[in-house]
Design an enzyme around this catalytic site. Structure first.
Site, PDB file in Angstrom:
ATOM      1  N   ARG A   1     -14.525 -19.246  -5.369  1.00 20.55           N
ATOM      2  CA  ARG A   1     -15.014 -20.120  -4.305  1.00 20.55           C
ATOM      3  C   ARG A   1     -14.913 -21.603  -4.650  1.00 20.55           C
ATOM      4  O   ARG A   1     -15.421 -22.438  -3.889  1.00 20.55           O
ATOM      5  CB  ARG A   1     -16.485 -19.788  -3.994  1.00 20.55           C
ATOM      6  CG  ARG A   1     -16.722 -18.379  -3.472  1.00 20.55           C
ATOM      7  CD  ARG A   1     -16.120 -18.175  -2.100  1.00 20.55           C
ATOM      8  NE  ARG A   1     -16.366 -16.839  -1.584  1.00 20.55           N
ATOM      9  CZ  ARG A   1     -15.538 -15.810  -1.714  1.00 20.55           C
ATOM     10  NH1 ARG A   1     -14.394 -15.965  -2.390  1.00 20.55           N
ATOM     11  NH2 ARG A   1     -15.814 -14.628  -1.197  1.00 20.55           N
TER      12      ARG A   1
ATOM     13  N   ARG B   1     -14.889  -4.305  -1.682  1.00 20.63           N
ATOM     14  CA  ARG B   1     -14.630  -3.554  -0.452  1.00 20.63           C
ATOM     15  C   ARG B   1     -14.207  -2.107  -0.705  1.00 20.63           C
ATOM     16  O   ARG B   1     -13.950  -1.371   0.252  1.00 20.63           O
ATOM     17  CB  ARG B   1     -13.557  -4.280   0.373  1.00 20.63           C
ATOM     18  CG  ARG B   1     -14.052  -5.599   0.913  1.00 20.63           C
ATOM     19  CD  ARG B   1     -12.916  -6.511   1.361  1.00 20.63           C
ATOM     20  NE  ARG B   1     -12.296  -6.137   2.615  1.00 20.63           N
ATOM     21  CZ  ARG B   1     -12.750  -6.447   3.830  1.00 20.63           C
ATOM     22  NH1 ARG B   1     -13.896  -7.121   3.942  1.00 20.63           N
ATOM     23  NH2 ARG B   1     -12.090  -6.105   4.906  1.00 20.63           N
TER      24      ARG B   1
ATOM     25  N   GLY C   1      -8.801 -15.188  -1.256  1.00 20.48           N
ATOM     26  CA  GLY C   1      -8.618 -14.523   0.015  1.00 20.48           C
ATOM     27  C   GLY C   1      -9.523 -15.024   1.116  1.00 20.48           C
ATOM     28  O   GLY C   1      -9.107 -15.772   1.993  1.00 20.48           O
ATOM     29  N   ARG C   2     -10.798 -14.641   1.080  1.00 22.05           N
ATOM     30  CA  ARG C   2     -11.687 -14.977   2.192  1.00 22.05           C
ATOM     31  C   ARG C   2     -11.729 -16.480   2.495  1.00 22.05           C
ATOM     32  O   ARG C   2     -11.688 -16.863   3.671  1.00 22.05           O
ATOM     33  CB  ARG C   2     -13.096 -14.451   1.908  1.00 22.05           C
ATOM     34  CG  ARG C   2     -13.231 -12.920   2.024  1.00 22.05           C
ATOM     35  CD  ARG C   2     -14.668 -12.495   1.801  1.00 22.05           C
ATOM     36  NE  ARG C   2     -14.893 -11.057   1.916  1.00 22.05           N
ATOM     37  CZ  ARG C   2     -14.920 -10.212   0.899  1.00 22.05           C
ATOM     38  NH1 ARG C   2     -14.703 -10.661  -0.351  1.00 22.05           N
ATOM     39  NH2 ARG C   2     -15.151  -8.915   1.096  1.00 22.05           N
TER      40      ARG C   2
ATOM     41  N   TYR D   1       0.855  -1.175   0.000  1.00 20.91           N
ATOM     42  CA  TYR D   1       0.000   0.000   0.000  1.00 20.91           C
ATOM     43  C   TYR D   1       0.898   1.235   0.000  1.00 20.91           C
ATOM     44  O   TYR D   1       1.969   1.230   0.621  1.00 20.91           O
ATOM     45  CB  TYR D   1      -0.902   0.039   1.241  1.00 20.91           C
ATOM     46  CG  TYR D   1      -2.097  -0.873   1.196  1.00 20.91           C
ATOM     47  CD1 TYR D   1      -3.043  -0.757   0.187  1.00 20.91           C
ATOM     48  CD2 TYR D   1      -2.303  -1.835   2.183  1.00 20.91           C
ATOM     49  CE1 TYR D   1      -4.163  -1.584   0.159  1.00 20.91           C
ATOM     50  CE2 TYR D   1      -3.413  -2.661   2.163  1.00 20.91           C
ATOM     51  CZ  TYR D   1      -4.335  -2.537   1.146  1.00 20.91           C
ATOM     52  OH  TYR D   1      -5.439  -3.348   1.112  1.00 20.91           O
TER      53      TYR D   1
ATOM     54  N   ARG E   1     -17.194   0.927   4.690  1.00 19.91           N
ATOM     55  CA  ARG E   1     -17.639  -0.425   5.019  1.00 19.91           C
ATOM     56  C   ARG E   1     -18.616  -0.323   6.188  1.00 19.91           C
ATOM     57  O   ARG E   1     -18.221  -0.177   7.349  1.00 19.91           O
ATOM     58  CB  ARG E   1     -16.429  -1.315   5.309  1.00 19.91           C
ATOM     59  CG  ARG E   1     -15.500  -1.339   4.089  1.00 19.91           C
ATOM     60  CD  ARG E   1     -14.212  -2.086   4.295  1.00 19.91           C
ATOM     61  NE  ARG E   1     -13.323  -1.838   3.153  1.00 19.91           N
ATOM     62  CZ  ARG E   1     -12.072  -2.266   3.067  1.00 19.91           C
ATOM     63  NH1 ARG E   1     -11.551  -2.986   4.070  1.00 19.91           N
ATOM     64  NH2 ARG E   1     -11.330  -1.995   2.012  1.00 19.91           N
TER      65      ARG E   1
ATOM     66  N   HIS F   1     -11.377  -5.334  -5.512  1.00 24.01           N
ATOM     67  CA  HIS F   1     -10.987  -5.406  -4.102  1.00 24.01           C
ATOM     68  C   HIS F   1     -12.008  -6.202  -3.273  1.00 24.01           C
ATOM     69  O   HIS F   1     -12.311  -5.867  -2.130  1.00 24.01           O
ATOM     70  CB  HIS F   1     -10.810  -4.009  -3.503  1.00 24.01           C
ATOM     71  CG  HIS F   1      -9.796  -3.936  -2.405  1.00 24.01           C
ATOM     72  ND1 HIS F   1      -8.505  -3.509  -2.606  1.00 24.01           N
ATOM     73  CD2 HIS F   1      -9.867  -4.257  -1.097  1.00 24.01           C
ATOM     74  CE1 HIS F   1      -7.834  -3.560  -1.464  1.00 24.01           C
ATOM     75  NE2 HIS F   1      -8.647  -4.018  -0.524  1.00 24.01           N
TER      76      HIS F   1
ATOM     77  N   ASP G   1      -8.923 -11.512  -9.198  1.00 26.64           N
ATOM     78  CA  ASP G   1      -9.212 -11.541  -7.766  1.00 26.64           C
ATOM     79  C   ASP G   1     -10.681 -11.196  -7.567  1.00 26.64           C
ATOM     80  O   ASP G   1     -11.212 -10.314  -8.243  1.00 26.64           O
ATOM     81  CB  ASP G   1      -8.327 -10.511  -7.056  1.00 26.64           C
ATOM     82  CG  ASP G   1      -8.743 -10.272  -5.617  1.00 26.64           C
ATOM     83  OD1 ASP G   1      -8.573 -11.181  -4.796  1.00 26.64           O
ATOM     84  OD2 ASP G   1      -9.240  -9.162  -5.324  1.00 26.64           O
ATOM     85  N   GLY G   2     -11.334 -11.909  -6.644  1.00 28.50           N
ATOM     86  CA  GLY G   2     -12.697 -11.541  -6.287  1.00 28.50           C
ATOM     87  C   GLY G   2     -13.712 -12.630  -6.528  1.00 28.50           C
ATOM     88  O   GLY G   2     -14.033 -12.933  -7.672  1.00 28.50           O
TER      89      GLY G   2
END
Length: 358
Positions: free
Chosen positions: A287, A255, A306-307, A128, A163, A252, A283-284
């Site tokens: 599943r 998000r 990610g998640r 970042y 958020r 993202h 990305d995103g």
């Protein structure tokens, strides 16, 4: 309980995480339209499998950024992983190492990047842009010195999106969890009704990146440079001109800008626009192994997950992450063969259709 799909890990994680930490992980920005659309868009894509193909010697291995990986995937950067399990980033990085896939260390990791990289495997570092350019470039140097193989520069966070779950919860980091890669004040731990302390902290620490920021990073390192958060074809082309070795097509995880297009919907046109000399990752919303196959067929070199990795971490630490990655590997092997493909390169020649029934 036996977990046979990633939804099982999601339920297990939700059962063990405190509500506000679950919201921090699961939530998106605004009305969460982009968060929901990431899954809807993937579910509407259907494959056209090929039959009577020779599947002898099938493999899921692929080259990503110049190195062979076991699957066309990497573990996405996720902040503050000790929120989800005491072993945090170390457990997730160890599982990624053992699975043979890259692990992307987050600027906002809750363990110093050097300790994470020291577990081995294929660490990449996600950057970042901070208000102090020298501090930003110092993080790049530290990542190089620690043995990271790539810099993944997130470019879609001039500040954190609104958020609402975190704001309603007045979410703040608990004692013992902090941004471990740089000295930071107490803002992320200061609980205030109606305010996300994490967003307040990033507003104090982050600065909007621009193309000069990209040039500064490119000049600082010889490592492969990947820009994460690109959705527009015009930005993708400019990324190549700026010396990027890769692009992550991403909103993202829903998000940042609520209403931003799902990455899978623009993946094909971005990949076509930068087809020479630049890898394109997605990305995103990934599943399943089937989602990975869809992304590859539409032009992705690999995907970021990610998640679901954090679900495994929350449910069972390193063992849980290992199970998530093993499940994705098993699913991808299965769908790759059922689609009539003996390799990832063969999957790139598959055709897809978008259905109204997805």
């Amino acid at each position: 309980m036996t977990h046979v799909c990633l939804d099982d890990f999601e339920r297990a994680a939700r059962d063990v995480l405190p509500g506000e930490i679950w919201d921090f992980l699961a939530g998106g920005s605004g009305a969460e339209a982009s968060l929901t659309a990431n899954r809807t868009a993937l579910e509407r894509i259907f494959m056209i499998p090929r039959m009577l193909r020779d599947l002898t010697g099938s493999t899921t291995e692929v080259e990503v950024l110049g190195r062979r990986t076991a699957l066309p995937m990497a573990v996405a950067p996720v902040a503050y992983q000790r929120l989800f399990h005491p072993d945090g980033e170390i457990a997730a990085a160890c599982a990624a190492r053992d699975a043979g896939v890259p692990y992307i260390i987050c600027t906002l990791s809750s363990v110093p990047l050097e300790k994470i990289a020291a577990v081995g495997g294929r660490p990449w570092f996600q950057l970042y842009w901070l208000r102090d350019e020298k501090r930003s470039l110092e993080l790049v140097r530290r990542a190089e010195d620690a043995g990271c193989e790539a810099i993944v520069f997130t470019v879609d966070v001039p500040w954190m999106g609104r958020r609402l779950r975190d704001m309603r919860n007045g979410f703040a980091l608990p004692d013992g969890v902090r941004a471990a890669n740089f000295a930071a004040g107490a803002a992320a731990h200061r609980r205030t009704q109606g305010i996300s302390a994490v967003a307040d902290h990033t507003a104090r620490e982050f600065a909007p990146a621009d193309w000069e920021s990209v040039a500064a990073v490119r000049a600082r390192t010889d490592l492969p440079l990947v820009l994460k958060g690109i959705l527009a074809v015009e930005d993708a082309r400019r990324a190549v001109e700026a010396g990027a070795d890769g692009i992550v097509v991403s909103n993202h995880g829903g998000r940042q800008l609520d209403g931003a297009v799902p990455g899978i919907e623009v993946l094909g046109e971005v990949a076509a626009a930068v087809s020479v000399g630049c890898e394109v990752l997605l990305d995103g919303g990934i599943r399943s192994g089937g989602d990975i196959l869809k992304a590859v067929a539409l032009g992705a070199s690999a995907v970021l997950v990610g998640r679901p990795v954090m679900w495994g971490l929350a449910a069972a630490g390193q063992d849980g992450v290992q199970q998530v990655l093993e499940l994705l590997a098993a699913e991808f092997r299965d769908v790759l063969g059922l689609a009539g493909c003996d390799s990832v390169s063969a999957a790139r020649r598959l055709s897809t259709r978008v259905s109204q029934y997805g």
